[in-house]
Design an enzyme around this catalytic site. Structure first.
Site, PDB file in Angstrom:
ATOM      1  N   ASP A 116       0.849  -1.192   0.000  1.00  0.00           N
ATOM      2  CA  ASP A 116       0.000   0.000   0.000  1.00  0.00           C
ATOM      3  C   ASP A 116       0.884   1.241   0.000  1.00  0.00           C
ATOM      4  OD1 ASP A 116      -1.789   2.155   0.884  1.00  0.00           O
ATOM      5  OD2 ASP A 116      -3.186   0.517   1.313  1.00  0.00           O
TER       6      ASP A 116
ATOM      7  N   SER B 114      -3.411  15.355 -13.067  1.00  0.00           N
ATOM      8  CA  SER B 114      -4.725  15.237 -13.694  1.00  0.00           C
ATOM      9  C   SER B 114      -5.098  16.622 -14.178  1.00  0.00           C
ATOM     10  CB  SER B 114      -5.737  14.776 -12.634  1.00  0.00           C
ATOM     11  OG  SER B 114      -7.057  15.030 -13.039  1.00  0.00           O
TER      12      SER B 114
ATOM     13  N   TYR C 125     -10.588  15.268  -4.426  1.00  0.00           N
ATOM     14  CA  TYR C 125      -9.687  14.874  -5.520  1.00  0.00           C
ATOM     15  C   TYR C 125      -8.981  16.097  -6.095  1.00  0.00           C
ATOM     16  CZ  TYR C 125      -8.084  12.556  -9.820  1.00  0.00           C
ATOM     17  OH  TYR C 125      -7.319  12.050 -10.843  1.00  0.00           O
TER      18      TYR C 125
ATOM     19  N   LYS D 196      -4.857  16.779  -6.120  1.00  0.00           N
ATOM     20  CA  LYS D 196      -4.022  16.897  -7.321  1.00  0.00           C
ATOM     21  C   LYS D 196      -3.334  18.265  -7.365  1.00  0.00           C
ATOM     22  CE  LYS D 196      -4.486  12.770  -9.043  1.00  0.00           C
ATOM     23  NZ  LYS D 196      -3.377  11.862  -9.364  1.00  0.00           N
TER      24      LYS D 196
HETATM   25  P1  NAD Z   1      -6.661   2.431 -12.000  1.00  0.00           P
HETATM   26  O1  NAD Z   1      -7.546   2.182 -10.811  1.00  0.00           O
HETATM   27  O2  NAD Z   1      -6.950   1.691 -13.256  1.00  0.00           O
HETATM   28  O3  NAD Z   1      -5.142   2.196 -11.572  1.00  0.00           O
HETATM   29  C1  NAD Z   1      -4.684   2.630 -10.323  1.00  0.00           C
HETATM   30  C2  NAD Z   1      -3.814   1.564  -9.678  1.00  0.00           C
HETATM   31  O4  NAD Z   1      -3.390   2.065  -8.399  1.00  0.00           O
HETATM   32  C3  NAD Z   1      -4.566   0.244  -9.408  1.00  0.00           C
HETATM   33  O5  NAD Z   1      -3.794  -0.858  -9.862  1.00  0.00           O
HETATM   34  C4  NAD Z   1      -4.723   0.212  -7.890  1.00  0.00           C
HETATM   35  O6  NAD Z   1      -4.685  -1.095  -7.347  1.00  0.00           O
HETATM   36  C5  NAD Z   1      -3.519   1.040  -7.434  1.00  0.00           C
HETATM   37  N1  NAD Z   1      -3.735   1.622  -6.113  1.00  0.00           N
HETATM   38  C6  NAD Z   1      -4.759   2.411  -5.712  1.00  0.00           C
HETATM   39  N2  NAD Z   1      -4.618   2.716  -4.414  1.00  0.00           N
HETATM   40  C7  NAD Z   1      -3.493   2.107  -3.986  1.00  0.00           C
HETATM   41  C8  NAD Z   1      -2.824   2.041  -2.726  1.00  0.00           C
HETATM   42  N3  NAD Z   1      -3.321   2.648  -1.636  1.00  0.00           N
HETATM   43  N4  NAD Z   1      -1.665   1.345  -2.649  1.00  0.00           N
HETATM   44  C9  NAD Z   1      -1.177   0.693  -3.736  1.00  0.00           C
HETATM   45  N5  NAD Z   1      -1.769   0.703  -4.937  1.00  0.00           N
HETATM   46  C10 NAD Z   1      -2.917   1.408  -5.063  1.00  0.00           C
HETATM   47  O7  NAD Z   1      -6.752   4.025 -12.250  1.00  0.00           O
HETATM   48  P2  NAD Z   1      -5.963   4.976 -13.295  1.00  0.00           P
HETATM   49  O8  NAD Z   1      -6.993   5.808 -13.950  1.00  0.00           O
HETATM   50  O9  NAD Z   1      -4.984   4.204 -14.094  1.00  0.00           O
HETATM   51  O10 NAD Z   1      -5.181   5.932 -12.261  1.00  0.00           O
HETATM   52  C11 NAD Z   1      -3.782   6.166 -12.314  1.00  0.00           C
HETATM   53  C12 NAD Z   1      -3.513   7.635 -12.019  1.00  0.00           C
HETATM   54  O11 NAD Z   1      -4.052   8.429 -13.085  1.00  0.00           O
HETATM   55  C13 NAD Z   1      -4.151   8.178 -10.732  1.00  0.00           C
HETATM   56  O12 NAD Z   1      -3.227   8.997 -10.060  1.00  0.00           O
HETATM   57  C14 NAD Z   1      -5.310   9.014 -11.246  1.00  0.00           C
HETATM   58  O13 NAD Z   1      -5.663  10.051 -10.347  1.00  0.00           O
HETATM   59  C15 NAD Z   1      -4.724   9.538 -12.540  1.00  0.00           C
HETATM   60  N6  NAD Z   1      -5.693  10.052 -13.508  1.00  0.00           N
HETATM   61  C16 NAD Z   1      -6.688   9.247 -13.987  1.00  0.00           C
HETATM   62  C17 NAD Z   1      -7.619   9.763 -14.873  1.00  0.00           C
HETATM   63  C18 NAD Z   1      -8.765   8.931 -15.398  1.00  0.00           C
HETATM   64  O14 NAD Z   1      -9.720   9.504 -15.960  1.00  0.00           O
HETATM   65  N7  NAD Z   1      -8.750   7.616 -15.268  1.00  0.00           N
HETATM   66  C19 NAD Z   1      -7.511  11.100 -15.301  1.00  0.00           C
HETATM   67  C20 NAD Z   1      -6.464  11.888 -14.816  1.00  0.00           C
HETATM   68  C21 NAD Z   1      -5.563  11.343 -13.917  1.00  0.00           C
END
Ligand code: NAD
Length: 276
Positions: A59, A142, A155, A159
């Site tokens: 984590d 983001s 959120y 960010k």
């Molecule tokens: P996702 O849920 O597909 O991937 C996130 C990963 O992080 C997962 O594998 C999850 O298990 C892991 N994770 C979450 N909390 C955790 C913890 N406490 N300890 C260890 N692992 C943990 O989501 P994503 O969209 O790929 O997100 C990745 C990044 O992109 C994030 O920082 C998110 O804020 C950012 N982001 C996403 C979007 C979107 O629209 N999806 C847009 C802008 C930014």
């Protein structure tokens, strides 16, 4: 390959954007260590990319887990060239007035401890090895690091806070370690909500009509594939093309910052006008 023999640690690399970055970095010649709490996905990736990916179940809220991930990267691949602090969760746009009084403390702690403290701890754990390698750090921000309405109070604030982490670290670690960020727009991933608000089984990609939002909401008018975000990370990690970048953010969100008033995109009639 642009990242030949680089040893890269990514948090949250077992899904979504992180997983696409892993695939791209491997294709660019890197070795990748992943810290993630999803054990099944990590095991699957270690099988898929045998010998080139090392996974640690843990984590990001724990300094010890981040330190163990750095040790694993150094033991398996001899050094650490790049940290990508990417793990995160979302808040499903929960507004100030809708944040339940009974859960506001726990919700704040959950979101900030993953998104912001998690990034801080990864940076803390990785810095000694990154200094030794003259490496770099990349944070996943983001559109919510710059604009409202891409998340709720928690959120968006987290960010914005991470933009501050990036800038302060870029100052403190120069000239040894470059520190930059990528700020993607919406991506159809498994991005989860807050467990403390009962949102943790929901995933942004299957729960929201992102394609419809982007078609009318951003100048480039489409929902990109997750792989289209990975080149920005390659650029910043590259010791050649990224050599002069520190304290920089690559905003790749379809143009949220250049929306117009009369129309979101100003050039919608151009293709017709210049058709041959
Ligand atoms: P996702 O849920 O597909 O991937 C996130 C990963 O992080 C997962 O594998 C999850 O298990 C892991 N994770 C979450 N909390 C955790 C913890 N406490 N300890 C260890 N692992 C943990 O989501 P994503 O969209 O790929 O997100 C990745 C990044 O992109 C994030 O920082 C998110 O804020 C950012 N982001 C996403 C979007 C979107 O629209 N999806 C847009 C802008 C930014």
């Amino acid at each position: 390959p642009q990242l030949d023999q680089q040893s890269v640690l990514i948090t949250g690399g077992a899904s979504g954007l992180g997983r696409a970055i892993v695939a791209r970095f491997l294709a660019e010649g890197a070795h990748v260590t992943i810290l993630d709490r999803n054990a099944d996905a990590l095991a699957e990736m270690e099988r898929e990319y045998e010998g080139r990916v090392a996974g640690l179940i843990g984590d990001v809220r724990s300094l010890a887990a981040n330190e163990a991930a750095v040790s694993l990267a150094c033991d398996r691949f001899g050094k650490l060239d790049c940290l990508i602090a990417n793990a995160g969760i979302w808040d499903y746009d929960v507004s100030l007035v809708d944040l339940p009084a009974s859960a506001i403390d726990a919700a704040f702690d959950e979101l900030f401890s993953i998104n912001t403290k998690g990034s801080l701890l990864a940076m803390k754990a990785a810095t000694p090895a990154l200094v030794r390698a003259t490496g770099s750090i990349i944070l996943t921000l983001s559109n919510a690091a710059f604009y409202p309405g891409g998340g709720g109070m928690l959120y968006t604030a987290s960010k914005h806070a991470n933009l501050g982490l990036m800038r302060q670290a870029a100052y403190e670690l120069a000239p040894s370690v470059r520190v930059n960020a990528v700020a993607p727009g919406a991506i159809a991933t498994n991005l989860r909500g807050l467990a403390t608000l009962g949102q943790d089984k929901r995933a942004i990609g299957s729960d929201l009509p992102l394609e419809e939002y982007l078609k009318v909401g951003v100048p480039l008018a489409r929902l990109p594939d997750v792989a289209e975000f990975t080149g920005a990370y390659v650029l910043l990690a590259s010791r050649k093309d990224g050599a002069v970048a520190t304290g920089a953010v690559i905003q790749i969100d379809g143009g949220i910052g250049v929306r117009g008033l009369a129309g979101v995109s100003g050039g919608t009639s151009l293709a017709e006008r210049f058709a041959e």
